[in-house]
Design a protein around this motif. Sequence first.
Motif, mmCIF file in Angstrom:
data_model
loop_
_atom_site.group_PDB
_atom_site.id
_atom_site.type_symbol
_atom_site.label_atom_id
_atom_site.label_comp_id
_atom_site.label_asym_id
_atom_site.label_seq_id
_atom_site.Cartn_x
_atom_site.Cartn_y
_atom_site.Cartn_z
ATOM 1 N N ASP A 27 10.208 10.958 2.318
ATOM 2 C CA ASP A 27 10.824 9.653 2.483
ATOM 3 C C ASP A 27 10.223 8.617 1.542
ATOM 4 O O ASP A 27 10.450 7.427 1.705
ATOM 5 C CB ASP A 27 10.681 9.187 3.932
ATOM 6 N N PRO A 72 -4.083 2.425 2.171
ATOM 7 C CA PRO A 72 -3.432 2.058 3.434
ATOM 8 C C PRO A 72 -4.360 2.243 4.621
ATOM 9 O O PRO A 72 -5.258 3.089 4.599
ATOM 10 C CB PRO A 72 -2.244 3.022 3.515
ATOM 11 N N LEU A 132 4.384 13.302 8.383
ATOM 12 C CA LEU A 132 5.487 14.266 8.314
ATOM 13 C C LEU A 132 4.946 15.690 8.362
ATOM 14 O O LEU A 132 5.491 16.561 9.030
ATOM 15 C CB LEU A 132 6.295 14.041 7.037
ATOM 16 N N SER A 133 3.850 15.937 7.654
ATOM 17 C CA SER A 133 3.271 17.270 7.664
ATOM 18 C C SER A 133 2.168 17.409 8.700
ATOM 19 O O SER A 133 1.716 18.516 8.994
ATOM 20 C CB SER A 133 2.705 17.615 6.279
ATOM 21 N N PRO A 171 1.480 1.567 4.461
ATOM 22 C CA PRO A 171 2.375 2.060 3.415
ATOM 23 C C PRO A 171 3.686 1.280 3.380
ATOM 24 O O PRO A 171 4.162 0.789 4.409
ATOM 25 C CB PRO A 171 2.605 3.518 3.809
ATOM 26 N N ALA A 220 0.846 -1.178 0.000
ATOM 27 C CA ALA A 220 0.000 0.000 0.000
ATOM 28 C C ALA A 220 0.888 1.237 0.000
ATOM 29 O O ALA A 220 1.998 1.213 0.518
ATOM 30 C CB ALA A 220 -0.903 0.006 1.231
ATOM 31 N N ARG A 221 0.395 2.298 -0.589
ATOM 32 C CA ARG A 221 1.114 3.564 -0.551
ATOM 33 C C ARG A 221 0.187 4.592 0.061
ATOM 34 O O ARG A 221 -0.965 4.682 -0.301
ATOM 35 C CB ARG A 221 1.518 4.005 -1.958
ATOM 36 N N ALA A 222 0.721 5.379 0.947
ATOM 37 C CA ALA A 222 -0.115 6.376 1.606
ATOM 38 C C ALA A 222 -0.629 7.361 0.561
ATOM 39 O O ALA A 222 -1.793 7.612 0.452
ATOM 40 C CB ALA A 222 0.670 7.097 2.680
ATOM 41 N N HIS A 223 0.253 7.931 -0.201
ATOM 42 C CA HIS A 223 -0.150 8.862 -1.236
ATOM 43 C C HIS A 223 1.059 9.053 -2.127
ATOM 44 O O HIS A 223 2.152 9.337 -1.651
ATOM 45 C CB HIS A 223 -0.586 10.209 -0.644
ATOM 46 N N PRO A 224 0.922 8.871 -3.395
ATOM 47 C CA PRO A 224 2.097 8.843 -4.258
ATOM 48 C C PRO A 224 2.881 10.146 -4.254
ATOM 49 O O PRO A 224 2.318 11.203 -4.484
ATOM 50 C CB PRO A 224 1.521 8.549 -5.647
ATOM 51 N N VAL A 242 -3.965 14.414 3.257
ATOM 52 C CA VAL A 242 -3.611 14.723 1.876
ATOM 53 C C VAL A 242 -4.545 13.971 0.941
ATOM 54 O O VAL A 242 -4.798 12.772 1.128
ATOM 55 C CB VAL A 242 -2.152 14.302 1.594
ATOM 56 N N VAL A 247 -5.589 10.659 3.049
ATOM 57 C CA VAL A 247 -4.679 9.838 3.832
ATOM 58 C C VAL A 247 -3.815 10.761 4.685
ATOM 59 O O VAL A 247 -3.385 11.819 4.230
ATOM 60 C CB VAL A 247 -3.783 8.965 2.933
ATOM 61 N N PHE A 248 -3.557 10.351 5.906
ATOM 62 C CA PHE A 248 -2.802 11.197 6.821
ATOM 63 C C PHE A 248 -1.314 11.089 6.561
ATOM 64 O O PHE A 248 -0.771 9.986 6.455
ATOM 65 C CB PHE A 248 -3.101 10.781 8.266
ATOM 66 N N ASP A 249 -0.677 12.239 6.438
ATOM 67 C CA ASP A 249 0.767 12.295 6.257
ATOM 68 C C ASP A 249 1.387 12.736 7.577
ATOM 69 O O ASP A 249 1.211 13.872 8.010
ATOM 70 C CB ASP A 249 1.118 13.286 5.140
ATOM 71 N N PRO A 259 11.383 5.243 6.719
ATOM 72 C CA PRO A 259 10.049 4.986 7.256
ATOM 73 C C PRO A 259 10.017 3.634 7.952
ATOM 74 O O PRO A 259 10.428 2.619 7.379
ATOM 75 C CB PRO A 259 9.149 4.966 6.013
ATOM 76 N N HIS A 314 14.402 -2.630 4.313
ATOM 77 C CA HIS A 314 13.111 -3.296 4.161
ATOM 78 C C HIS A 314 13.246 -4.249 2.981
ATOM 79 O O HIS A 314 13.913 -3.932 1.984
ATOM 80 C CB HIS A 314 11.991 -2.296 3.884
ATOM 81 N N SER A 343 -5.502 11.899 -2.136
ATOM 82 C CA SER A 343 -4.676 10.888 -2.794
ATOM 83 C C SER A 343 -5.337 10.258 -4.007
ATOM 84 O O SER A 343 -4.859 9.246 -4.495
ATOM 85 C CB SER A 343 -4.307 9.798 -1.776
#
Lengths: 205, 651
Positions: free
Chosen positions: A76, B536, B488-489, B574, A67-71, B493, B484-486, B631, A103, B495
């Motif tokens: 990072d 995610p 870092l910020s 993620p 899964a990707r949080a948001h591309p 955001v 989706v929650f980022d 991460p 990883h 998505s």
Amino acid sequence: MIVRLLPLLLLLACEDARRSTAVPLEVEPSVTASGPWSISAARFELRAVRYREPEPVALLDRLVPVARAHPGHAPDAGLVGEWLGPVDVDLLAGGDLGTATFHEGAVAAAEIDLAAVVVEGEAGDRPFRFEVAGPVTVLGSRIDVEVDADAPPTLALAVDLAAILSDLDPAAAPPEGTWTLADDPTYNTFVFGLVRGARWTWSAR
Amino acid sequence: MPLAPAVPVPAEPVSAEIVVETAAEAPGERVLDRDELDVWPAREPSAYLRALPGLYLSAHGGRGKAWQILYRGFDAEHGGDLAVTVEGVPFNEPSNVHGHGYLDLTPVPTVLVERVRLRPGVDRADVGAFGTAAAVDLSLGLAHEGVAARVTGGTDRSGAVRLAWRPEGRSAGNFLVVEGDLGFGVGEARSWRHARVAAGVERPLFGGTARVVALLGHADFDSPGALRRDDLDAGRVDLYDAYPGSGGGRTLRGLAVARLGWAETAFDAGVDLWVSARDFRIEQDFTGFLRDPVHGDATRQSHDAASAGVRLTGGWRARVLDRPWRIGGGVEWVQDDADQRIDRIDRSGEPFGTELEGTFRQDAFSAWAELDAGWSRWVSLVPSVRVVGWRQAVAPDADADADAFARRWTGVVLPRARLNLVPHPAVRLFAGYGRGYRPPRLTGGVFGDTVTSEVVQGGLAGFPHAAVGLTAAGFWTRLSDELVFDHLSGAFVGSGASARAGVEVLAEARPLSWLRVDAAATFAHARFVATGEPVPYAPRWTLAAGVGASDVPLAAGRLTAGLRALAVAPRPLPGGFVSPWAVTADLTAAWAFERWTVGVDVDHVLGTRWVDGAFVYGSWWDLERPRSELPVEHVTAGTPTAARFFVEARW
């Protein structure tokens, strides 16, 4: 039907997660002579190495894939491995750097953070010395390895000092022999060659 | 919620012999009345949301911060995909600085929750903002007449007092409740202080019923945040520890709502008016010193808001072609005004930079209509439509004059429909389609687009025995923009579009008049449309089960008890990681003897140390160790085992 399938589906939901593993790192000894250059010392402070994956990893077809949080948003994004220093490296002697954390999955490139770079010796019959206080970052150092937590590789870093120095004209060395001026074209050529990713290569075993 | 239920007239009543609750009108829909709420372990009203099959609540803040809601493949963050109303008043906060649709039920005393209606999907006209996945409606009332005083003490270093009064001879809508509780929790940075006051009056008026409810709640809390998995594994921190400066917050929220309604045979009508105000502040730091090695990465988010609304509803019933029909609808206006800011703060809490400052006003105008056509004794079809328009204005700071506001208009049309078939008194088939929405979100001083969802669901409910009910349903949902929650910020955001499909099964039984048993399993598969990658954090498998015993004679008194268990299978995170299993069970038990009641509520009776939330991002907390950007998994501790004992006296 659903009741009969439930145990199987639940079992499939218990797929192994992507794992992290320690990967040994080492530095291969570099050449001590190349053409007119005779190198008596080459050392630097290695601060960090960060490894990136080639693209979103598609692992095994399973019920819980990647899964990707948001591309492309997080800085990072794509970071899959990391080695943290600082360690003083004698490039002529090589050595063991300890372990990096990775990883599982494919690795495509590395970024290398350096400081306090010193390369000295003789160019022809004249001494030379390059000093780069830093920090500088080597970008795009290619690496092609698949990290498996069950059988992690050992990664060896090689720095092609010969190629870096081959870009330079030894006759251009200043009288005192030390290139440190940022506006000196030869010094700049050295730094440019130093941070070129192609001069920093990796092998795995 | 209008006083007259916005539900279709049943195509045909089911057998009077069936004792399992059949108030459901759609797959997975549940209604919890007082008897069921009494056997539901609930420290706060949010716990009742778990009655929605496939819903999981994750706490990564202290007691006072809204839960993270995970449902049917949605990571609904703090309420962005679940429309919740209390006494008909929308409780989700549009463009709350911490999260769009932030759901804060702090002002609602748990004892006042009289009825909870949980409705998956959005196939009803009255489902409003943030109902992209489901809607939940809470109705309030005090069950018992007289005065009740309760004192509670817990092994989680907590204590609470509550005074509740309902005048003799008055309905449940007449009440006064005052309560306070505080505690230190189990572990570090988990303390809290809560206070609530609630009052209600209900009287006949002008041939109808008038009802006024006022709520005021305050919470002050610490927040333990998340811990690095590698720190846990290395023993550098314990699961119930917290990194220095992990955060906390406070919330103050008040609401007053007045309703006047008429429910007659041929028509129903209602007028609802409400005003609310809130003051919200939260400090958080997920990443330590990763962004700023000198000051740290902590931020303080502030959101001060006032809202007002008015709603008119009505319905007309008639017999058409010898079948019962109802035409209903309503109009609504809601205004939200808010000042918000995000400041960077150092370790001492002093601000040193402002990331966001602004003020906005949003007027939402809604109109809806539905036609409940009883086409035949076996078929009920209810098409409906809801139209929403917004007038939005935003300015760069709270002191801006009218000319400084940037304004715009936007709107959306939301068709909906549901179908019920009753081919046999013991079988009911459902189908529904609906378009849900989240209002445009304020981000970086600009309102974005309306996010819409398309929800299709269908299923069947069967009653193989008078005391057994089975429901099976399938669902498919498409969301136009996933949030989706980022970490870092520290912000959500957009998505891209996502889609999810799944199935759920719910079984309920009443083997004895005092005993109820239920179990539910939900599977959902959620992916981003553009990339095909999993969304995610969205849960895939959610399993729930419960048993409740109501009013059982025991010695000289009567026992009421309930046990609920929940299990969530590993969720995609993620970077290819998955979360661990989350398994927990809660217990409530109360024994009433004459005017006394003694009882216990136990959180997580399993006694294990478990992980509630899991996230993947980089952080750097220990400045004596090298800075890491990699991460890694971060986890939040699940509710530890704790027991709270109470004594209550009534007179």
